[in-house]
Design a protein around this motif. Sequence first.
Motif, PDB file in Angstrom:
ATOM      1  N   ARG A   1      23.091 104.086  57.112  1.00 43.12           N
ATOM      2  CA  ARG A   1      24.107 105.109  57.409  1.00 43.12           C
ATOM      3  C   ARG A   1      23.961 106.308  56.493  1.00 43.12           C
ATOM      4  O   ARG A   1      24.179 107.444  56.905  1.00 43.12           O
ATOM      5  N   ARG A   2      23.626 106.024  55.245  1.00 38.79           N
ATOM      6  CA  ARG A   2      23.391 107.135  54.313  1.00 38.79           C
ATOM      7  C   ARG A   2      22.245 108.013  54.814  1.00 38.79           C
ATOM      8  O   ARG A   2      22.308 109.237  54.738  1.00 38.79           O
ATOM      9  N   ILE A   3      21.205 107.348  55.317  1.00 43.65           N
ATOM     10  CA  ILE A   3      20.056 108.100  55.820  1.00 43.65           C
ATOM     11  C   ILE A   3      20.469 108.927  57.036  1.00 43.65           C
ATOM     12  O   ILE A   3      20.135 110.108  57.146  1.00 43.65           O
ATOM     13  N   GLU A   4      21.223 108.291  57.932  1.00 40.69           N
ATOM     14  CA  GLU A   4      21.485 108.881  59.248  1.00 40.69           C
ATOM     15  C   GLU A   4      22.018 110.306  59.203  1.00 40.69           C
ATOM     16  O   GLU A   4      21.534 111.171  59.909  1.00 40.69           O
ATOM     17  N   GLY A   5      23.000 110.552  58.391  1.00 40.80           N
ATOM     18  CA  GLY A   5      23.588 111.890  58.422  1.00 40.80           C
ATOM     19  C   GLY A   5      23.113 112.805  57.306  1.00 40.80           C
ATOM     20  O   GLY A   5      23.666 113.866  57.086  1.00 40.80           O
ATOM     21  N   SER A   6      22.039 112.366  56.596  1.00 46.85           N
ATOM     22  CA  SER A   6      21.622 113.125  55.416  1.00 46.85           C
ATOM     23  C   SER A   6      20.486 114.083  55.740  1.00 46.85           C
ATOM     24  O   SER A   6      19.877 114.020  56.813  1.00 46.85           O
ATOM     25  N   TRP A   7      20.177 114.941  54.807  1.00 44.09           N
ATOM     26  CA  TRP A   7      19.018 115.827  54.939  1.00 44.09           C
ATOM     27  C   TRP A   7      17.754 115.009  55.090  1.00 44.09           C
ATOM     28  O   TRP A   7      16.858 115.357  55.855  1.00 44.09           O
ATOM     29  N   PHE A   8      17.687 113.902  54.340  1.00 46.17           N
ATOM     30  CA  PHE A   8      16.535 113.015  54.403  1.00 46.17           C
ATOM     31  C   PHE A   8      16.353 112.479  55.831  1.00 46.17           C
ATOM     32  O   PHE A   8      15.252 112.527  56.400  1.00 46.17           O
TER      33      PHE A   8
ATOM     34  N   LEU B   1      17.474 113.709  58.583  1.00 45.16           N
ATOM     35  CA  LEU B   1      17.122 114.818  59.473  1.00 45.16           C
ATOM     36  C   LEU B   1      15.637 115.157  59.347  1.00 45.16           C
ATOM     37  O   LEU B   1      14.959 115.425  60.340  1.00 45.16           O
TER      38      LEU B   1
ATOM     39  N   HIS C   1      17.826 121.965  50.424  1.00 45.97           N
ATOM     40  CA  HIS C   1      18.320 120.646  50.003  1.00 45.97           C
ATOM     41  C   HIS C   1      17.211 119.602  50.041  1.00 45.97           C
ATOM     42  O   HIS C   1      17.432 118.465  50.429  1.00 45.97           O
TER      43      HIS C   1
ATOM     44  N   ALA D   1      19.052 115.993  46.113  1.00 47.64           N
ATOM     45  CA  ALA D   1      19.767 116.771  47.135  1.00 47.64           C
ATOM     46  C   ALA D   1      19.544 116.205  48.531  1.00 47.64           C
ATOM     47  O   ALA D   1      20.410 116.305  49.397  1.00 47.64           O
ATOM     48  N   MET D   2      18.372 115.575  48.764  1.00 45.03           N
ATOM     49  CA  MET D   2      18.059 115.142  50.123  1.00 45.03           C
ATOM     50  C   MET D   2      18.975 114.028  50.632  1.00 45.03           C
ATOM     51  O   MET D   2      19.023 113.751  51.822  1.00 45.03           O
ATOM     52  N   TRP D   3      19.700 113.386  49.719  1.00 42.93           N
ATOM     53  CA  TRP D   3      20.636 112.342  50.166  1.00 42.93           C
ATOM     54  C   TRP D   3      22.002 112.914  50.534  1.00 42.93           C
ATOM     55  O   TRP D   3      22.893 112.211  50.978  1.00 42.93           O
ATOM     56  N   GLY D   4      22.160 114.208  50.321  1.00 48.70           N
ATOM     57  CA  GLY D   4      23.433 114.839  50.647  1.00 48.70           C
ATOM     58  C   GLY D   4      23.667 114.892  52.144  1.00 48.70           C
ATOM     59  O   GLY D   4      22.724 114.814  52.932  1.00 48.70           O
ATOM     60  N   ARG D   5      24.894 115.023  52.542  1.00 53.71           N
ATOM     61  CA  ARG D   5      25.220 115.051  53.965  1.00 53.71           C
ATOM     62  C   ARG D   5      24.822 116.397  54.574  1.00 53.71           C
ATOM     63  O   ARG D   5      25.091 117.450  54.011  1.00 53.71           O
ATOM     64  N   ALA D   6      24.164 116.298  55.736  1.00 58.08           N
ATOM     65  CA  ALA D   6      23.640 117.510  56.367  1.00 58.08           C
ATOM     66  C   ALA D   6      24.688 118.200  57.241  1.00 58.08           C
ATOM     67  O   ALA D   6      24.753 119.421  57.283  1.00 58.08           O
ATOM     68  N   PHE D   7      25.500 117.410  57.916  1.00 59.09           N
ATOM     69  CA  PHE D   7      26.363 118.012  58.930  1.00 59.09           C
ATOM     70  C   PHE D   7      27.787 118.251  58.430  1.00 59.09           C
ATOM     71  O   PHE D   7      28.754 117.907  59.090  1.00 59.09           O
TER      72      PHE D   7
END
Lengths: 301, 251
Positions: free
Chosen positions: A151-158, A160, B108, B113-119
């Motif tokens: 879930r952490r991966i799903e919405g993260s920059w990573f 994406l 990011h 930073a890459m673990w931060g929320r994108a949306f």
Amino acid sequence: MAIPAYYVTVGIVTGIYIILALSLNIITGFAGQPNLGHAAFFGIGAYTLAILTTQFGMSFWLALLAAAVASGAVGSILGLISLRVREDFLAITTIGINFVVVSIFLYHPFFGQAFGIGGIPAPSLFGVAFGRTGFLALVAAAVLLVVWVSRRIEGSWFGLALESLREDEAAAEAAGIDTRRFKVIAFTLGTALAGLAGGIYASFMTFISPGDFTFPLSITILCMAVVGGLGTIRGPVAGAVILSLAPEIFRFVMDYRLLVYGGLLVLMMRVQPTGLLGRDSVLVRRWQRLIAHRRRPLSAS
Amino acid sequence: MPLLETRGLCKQFGGLQAVKDVNLRVEAGEIVGIIGPNGAGKSTLFNTICGVYRPSSGEIWFAGRPIHGLRPNRIARLGIGRTFQASRPFQQLSLEANVLSAYGARFHGGWRAMWGRAFTPQHRERARALLELVGLAEHAQTEARHLSLGLQRRLEIARALALEPRLLMLDEPAAGISHEEGQQLMALIRKLRDKGTTVLLIEHNMQMVMNLCDRIEVLNYGVQIAAGTPGDIARHPDVIEAYLGKEVAGA
Ligand SMILES: Nc1ncnc2c1ncn2[C@@H]1O[C@H](COP(=O)(O)OP(=O)(O)OP(=O)(O)O)[C@@H](O)[C@H]1O
Ligand SMILES: [Mg+2]
């Protein structure tokens, strides 16, 4: 507790399959990289824990950590290989890795050869060794961990970045995404979590042998993720539950495992490539329509 | 100091010299057009500058530093946004996600930073603003594969702009789009230039190139055969010959 032992065991096995399907999903679902040898990493984790606890007297918890690290380390090498070969070759390479790893377990005396390794201790907490229920709790905790990571991966920059490189590597590079770095991270993370599952499995079984980690298991894991829906979280979970319970109910499936799962893979690719619960699948669309129908009268009032 | 400069740039595919000794200078704030017949090496020049291909020889300098040999993602994050001749949006991702992927890579992408929320609302607002710029804001939640070719091209521009590039490289942005869309595209390119973005443009649509560009470079068989203002280029005999063939030019 009064849950019959049989159900507890089924629960533990199912939980381990969920971890395996979700960890493969990070590599194949999110990042879109083929991996037909996931069982090898499950095996590396299992053997690492088995050897460290039986031969070096290491505590279960430390050995479990080492199992994840060892598996992730080999996985990162696979990740580096993935940068050098085309996708179809990578698929074959991963099969090769599965065979190589199993052969090493089978032929090298250090790994107990065909006899495997026995007498693997159960974990203990505050001086109390885990029983079956304890293992169920441990597996449940591990499942939660892997779901949380997913879930952490799903919405993260990573996440994406992984999805972008899955869609189109050249375009992802043009969008500033370091596709090589993210591929290696995905392989490392996914295989480390498979190693974690392997460590728990080894301790639960108390005895492991090379046959537990062969290619058919890799296909089974892939099948679970694909049937449920790659690239989602609910999909691999549902796939793992369905396909690990099915052989319990239909015993005959066990005998023709590879045939049934192989057939299932082909069938899913033909009729429902996004999986039963994947994005845009028939079931999910039906469900969303149902929800929409129910909501309408509410919002109208 | 030019924003982008190539020195003796060559790219060879086996025996084929696709780009031959190209010396390109793009000053900050310019709109520079690259024209030439099919197969002239325009896209190859783009791909070499962007790091898709390694130059066979020669150098590429961007904003005062050499960029030849760097990987495309690095070059993109240094400030070169690009589109592809055959447009390549992330088909199964929403328009918002398409744009945010580049935005995240640029701002990011670090280990933490890459673990931060994108949306988050804030980032989605940024994506909306970029989509707004190309006229796609109302489709933010649509998957890219549902867009027409013309709209996919605009999405690619928005994705490139998410890098907040100093240089935007467009490979035939007007191919396969309507006249009206072409006019909108020209307005957009002018607007970007006015905001300080430098634009390098490959285009077959002469009306567009002539109207838009400050300078034009002409390639033929991988060689620069002419360079100058649109007026110079339109009168240049070698260009007329390259485009129309010998007889017409000689007539
Ligand atoms: N990856 C490649 N491998 C081998 N040859 C290539 C490759 N890419 C391009 N070429 C060749 O290099 C030459 C230049 O191609 P390029 O695509 O750069 O031309 P272009 O000017 O962009 O043409 P167009 O206007 O048709 O897009 C052509 O002869 C082409 O066939
Ligand atoms: Mg081209």
